[in-house]
Design an enzyme around this catalytic site. Structure first.
Site, PDB file in Angstrom:
ATOM      1  CG  HIS A 169      -0.376   0.252   2.520  1.00 42.57           C
ATOM      2  ND1 HIS A 169       0.107  -0.745   3.322  1.00 42.57           N
ATOM      3  CD2 HIS A 169      -0.160   1.401   3.207  1.00 42.57           C
ATOM      4  CE1 HIS A 169       0.572  -0.234   4.445  1.00 42.57           C
ATOM      5  NE2 HIS A 169       0.430   1.071   4.401  1.00 42.57           N
ATOM      6  CG  ASP A 176     -23.113   4.928  40.862  1.00 39.70           C
ATOM      7  OD1 ASP A 176     -22.158   4.263  41.307  1.00 39.70           O
ATOM      8  OD2 ASP A 176     -23.539   5.955  41.400  1.00 39.70           O
ATOM      9  CD  GLU A 235       1.952   8.160   0.555  1.00 45.95           C
ATOM     10  OE1 GLU A 235       2.196   8.983   1.450  1.00 45.95           O
ATOM     11  OE2 GLU A 235       1.034   7.320   0.620  1.00 45.95           O
ATOM     12  CG  ASP A 236       6.223   6.103   1.218  1.00 42.85           C
ATOM     13  OD1 ASP A 236       5.877   7.269   0.989  1.00 42.85           O
ATOM     14  OD2 ASP A 236       5.844   5.461   2.219  1.00 42.85           O
TER      15      ASP A 236
END
Length: 708
Positions: free
Chosen positions: A73, A260, A77-78
């Protein structure tokens, strides 16, 4: 890292075929090679992140293509690997999943917020094509949230806030409750660490006091169900830190009040057992009236099904009980991911259908949204549906957010019904279109063929669909009206130079359009109509002094008559609130950027100031012979403090066939006062008639028209 992928593959062998597991391994090796030399902030090789995301998807039993997309993924992009290369290597489906999760890195944005909005928009559009995109993205975000501690404090808070605002609600909308809860807990810890720590310590302290009560209640409920022959699993529900914090803030309750309440979940075999269990626990402890909700008969928007009831237990302690089947429990935890986790069960069809319907509505939203920021705001509205359930006349149930109105209902039924809506009947009674609806009401919409959306609806509609549809219509209407007004303004300016638009050489028009950076004449006319361009300046550029003959006095006189105002110009003509012009008044207009023409009375002080500052932006106007609308006006009435006088004045206005918009009375001593009376009238003569009728009333000292 071979041990990491080996451990994952061992887990995958339990539900995938050997060939599919090898495909996942191949994607991992590709990712490892692509990310070689890249490291995460904690010093680990970057590939540990996609591997961790794949482990999260493995917990949901996601298919092998989703796991491959998890491994890959970040490569587009990288690492510079193209989508085409992924398609060639792993197929179009996997490449499309990866591209859907990938951020836009090659586009320049004016701000980080705009970039985030556009990336979100891209992901949502990919999700409408394949829901696995959002499942992969949610898993990716979950691992990022688990490793937030390596980021700077500022970035940690920004990522956490985005997760709480966008991704946690999406997970909830898709029924993925386990992921949503973890998002909220991690986000709360990142944004408000001191508050989270204080509540955590308080919960630990309270848990010791509660343990005995929880155990005794579990045993009591389990034994009673067993005695009645119902096989059930009874679990005490642990309260989460963020939900405690939210309840303390929103409901203004103390920590002790929230703690409570004791929560239990009862898991049984089927739907019939759910309702039988409800009867048994109601016999065991008294139910609190108004606290029962049946989400089995009417599921939540995300497909969630359960019976909810609140009981008064031993010593008066409140007990919240959720009753559901095993299938419903799986659905509540995993949402649409249950489709992959429990493929053999048909119960997930409802969740899939609802998810598809929601994604279809997102696609419609993005078509109508003006830009990414508007789109993301619309989606945010859609992500927080505290729901009401409304019936159509034929018995169909529509789910709407709390506060929804008949207009929201109309657009939920169909866009055409919303666009032509004129009235509504709620439970067979006429009701205002702005009325907030409540669960169980039956709504019938009255339509008219010529009706159109009203800009005022934007003040009260709450659904993103209704808001987007109204805005889309108004935008189209404004474009058409601004082009029409722009043509009238430009032709009036050109007529003063002895020309008109149709008579201009096409070459000259194209040259001016090019200088202005516009593509066609329609764009120019729209810009003039919106007040962004001054028609006189455009006219002089289109007809330079050297190119036109001397203009005759007759032409100049005709040009000076002013543009005719009919009152039907719509959104691009507005009437100044300072002087409230009426038909019969001498009027002038000035071009206001983005608003079109603002009409003032000729002698208005604001208009005089505008004429001195921007004479080119001032437009001569006149009223048409027939004006088909009513106008706002305001009277100032000095009167005695006399009982019943206000009612008498109101009756006189009504008898004069006018409407009162507002009344404001200010006392001037014990015996006199001043009334500001807002009216809707047809023209100046109509107003004069009303003034005459009020002026002669006993107790009225003076009546004047308010003007700038």
């Amino acid at each position: 890292m071979s041990s990491g992928i080996d451990a994952l593959c061992d887990r995958l062998q339990t539900y995938l075929t050997s060939d599919q597991v090898e495909e996942v391994r191949r994607a991992y090796l590709f990712s490892e090679k692509a990310h070689l030399g890249q490291f995460r902030r904690n010093g680990d090789p970057y590939v540990t992140h996609p591997l961790a995301v794949a482990h999260i998807l493995c917990d949901m039993h996601m298919d092998h293509q989703s796991l491959m997309a998890a491994m890959l993924h970040d490569v587009i992009e990288d690492t510079g690997v193209s989508k085409e290369a992924l398609t060639s290597e792993f197929g179009a489906d996997v490449a499309a999943l990866v591209d859907g999760v990938t951020k836009l890195t090659q586009v320049h944005f004016n701000s980080k917020a705009e970039a985030q909005a556009e990336n979100f928009r891209k992901m949502i559009l990919a999700m409408t094509q394949d829901v696995r995109v959002i499942v992969v993205k949610l898993a990716d975000r979950l691992h990022n949230m688990r490793t937030l501690d390596v980021l700077t404090v500022e970035k940690r808070k920004r990522v956490a806030r985005e997760t709480l605002e966008i991704y946690a609600p999406i997970a909830m909308r898709l029924g993925m409750n386990d992921i949503r809860i973890e998002y909220e807990e991690l986000g709360f810890q990142a944004i408000w660490p001191m508050r989270a720590e204080r509540i955590r310590r308080a919960v630990l302290a309270a848990r010791g006091h509660r343990k005995e009560m929880v155990t005794s209640l579990e045993v009591a409920i389990g034994e009673r169900l067993g005695a009645e022959g119902i096989k059930a699993r009874v679990e005490g529900r642990e309260k989460h830190l963020y939900s405690i914090y939210q309840k303390m803030r929103e409901k203004q309750r103390s920590f002790s009040e929230i703690m409570d309440v004791y929560g239990f979940r009862v898991i049984v075999d089927g739907v019939d057992a759910c309702y039988r269990t409800l009867g048994i626990v109601h016999n065991l402890y008294k139910p609190i009236p108004g606290k029962f909700k049946d989400y089995i008969a009417i599921p939540k928007t995300n497909g969630y099904q359960s019976l909810h009831t609140v009981l008064k237990g031993p010593r008066g302690v409140p007990i919240e009980v959720q009753i559901r089947s095993e299938a419903m429990d799986a659905m509540a935890s995993n949402g649409i991911a249950a489709h992959w986790l429990y493929k053999s069960d048909g119960f997930t069809n409802t969740s899939q259908t609802r998810a598809r319907e929601w994604m279809k509505s997102l696609l419609e939203l993005q078509r109508n949204a003006g830009d990414s920021m508007e789109f993301i705001e619309s989606v945010k509205i859609d992500l927080f549906p505290d729901e009401v359930y409304i019936f159509t006349p034929k018995g169909r149930i529509l789910t709407l957010p709390r506060g929804a109105t008949p207009v929201d209902f109309a657009y939920a039924v169909h866009s055409d019904i919303g666009d032509t809506c004129v009235a509504a009947r709620v439970d067979n009674r006429l009701a205002p279109l702005s009325l907030p609806l409540t669960t169980g009401q039956t709504v019938e919409i009255v339509t008219a063929p010529g009706a159109r959306p009203n800009p005022g609806w934007l003040d009260f509609v709450v659904t993103s669909r209704a808001r987007a549809k109204i805005r889309h219509y108004l935008k189209d209407q404004q474009q058409g009206e601004s082009r029409d007004l722009g043509l009238r303004l430009l032709d009036k300016a050109l007529s003063g130079l002895g020309s008109k638009l149709d008579a201009l050489p096409e070459k000259r028009v194209r040259k001016v359009l090019g200088e202005l950076g516009m593509t066609d004449t329609e764009a120019l006319l729209e810009s003039i109509g919106l007040g962004n361009q001054v028609p006189q300046i455009i006219a002089r550029r289109l007809v330079p002094e050297d190119d036109h003959p001397a203009v005759s006095r007759t032409v100049q006189r005709q040009a000076g008559k002013g543009i005719s105002i009919r009152g039907t110009e719509g959104l691009v003509v507005s009437y100044a609130r300072c002087c409230r012009p009426l038909p019969g008044d001498e009027i002038m207009g000035h071009l206001s950027s983005g608003r079109g023409v603002v009409i003032h009375r000729h002698k208005c002080r604001n208009m005089a100031a505008e004429s001195r500052a921007n004479p080119d932006k001032c437009v001569p106007l006149r009223w048409a012979d027939t004006v088909s609308r009513e106008f706002q006006s305001e009277l100032r009435i000095a009167l005695a403090n006399q009982r019943g006088l206000l009612a008498v004045i109101a009756r006189e206005v009504t008898d004069s066939d006018a409407n009162i918009e507002h009344i404001n009375v200010e006392e001037k001593g014990s015996h006199h006062g001043v009334m500001q009376l807002g009216l809707q009238v047809r023209d100046r003569i109509h107003l004069a008639q009303i003034i005459k009728r009020i002026r002669i009333l006993p107790g009225v000292d003076k009546v004047t028209r308010v003007k700038a």
